[in-house]
Design an enzyme around this catalytic site. Structure first.
Site: not given
Length: 102
Positions: A64-66, A68, A93
């Protein structure tokens, strides 16, 4: 690469499943808010500096990241390295915080 929703990920975390979750954001983003994943910034994937993940090549790896986008790039890099079961957290997120708060 497959997609996993934040709802499915949270349900699996709440159920106590042993998951391999990788956060590819930058350290300052991780410090501001994280869900307990292992931090490996995307730049390390781009330099192929992810040797510690090699034992997970045939296991599910959730990234995951901020939002996608960076995690999708990381999944594609892992896939190119022979990983067989990568999952990108849809919406990252931002979606997590929208659904569950921070």
């Amino acid at each position: 690469m497959d997609i996993i929703s934040v709802e499915e990920l949270k349900a699996r975390m709440d159920a106590g499943e042993k998951l391999h979750i990788i956060d590819v954001r930058e350290p300052e983003e991780f410090e501001a808010f994280n869900i307990g994943a292992k931090l490996i910034p995307l730049g390390r994937f781009q330099m192929m500096d992810v040797d510690e993940l090699m034992p997970l090549k045939d296991e599910e790896v959730i990234v995951h990241c901020r939002s996608g986008k960076r995690s999708m790039t990381a999944c594609l890099i892992l896939d190119s390295m022979g990983f067989t079961n990568t999952k990108n957290v849809e919406g990252g997120m931002l979606a997590w915080q929208e659904k569950f708060g921070s």
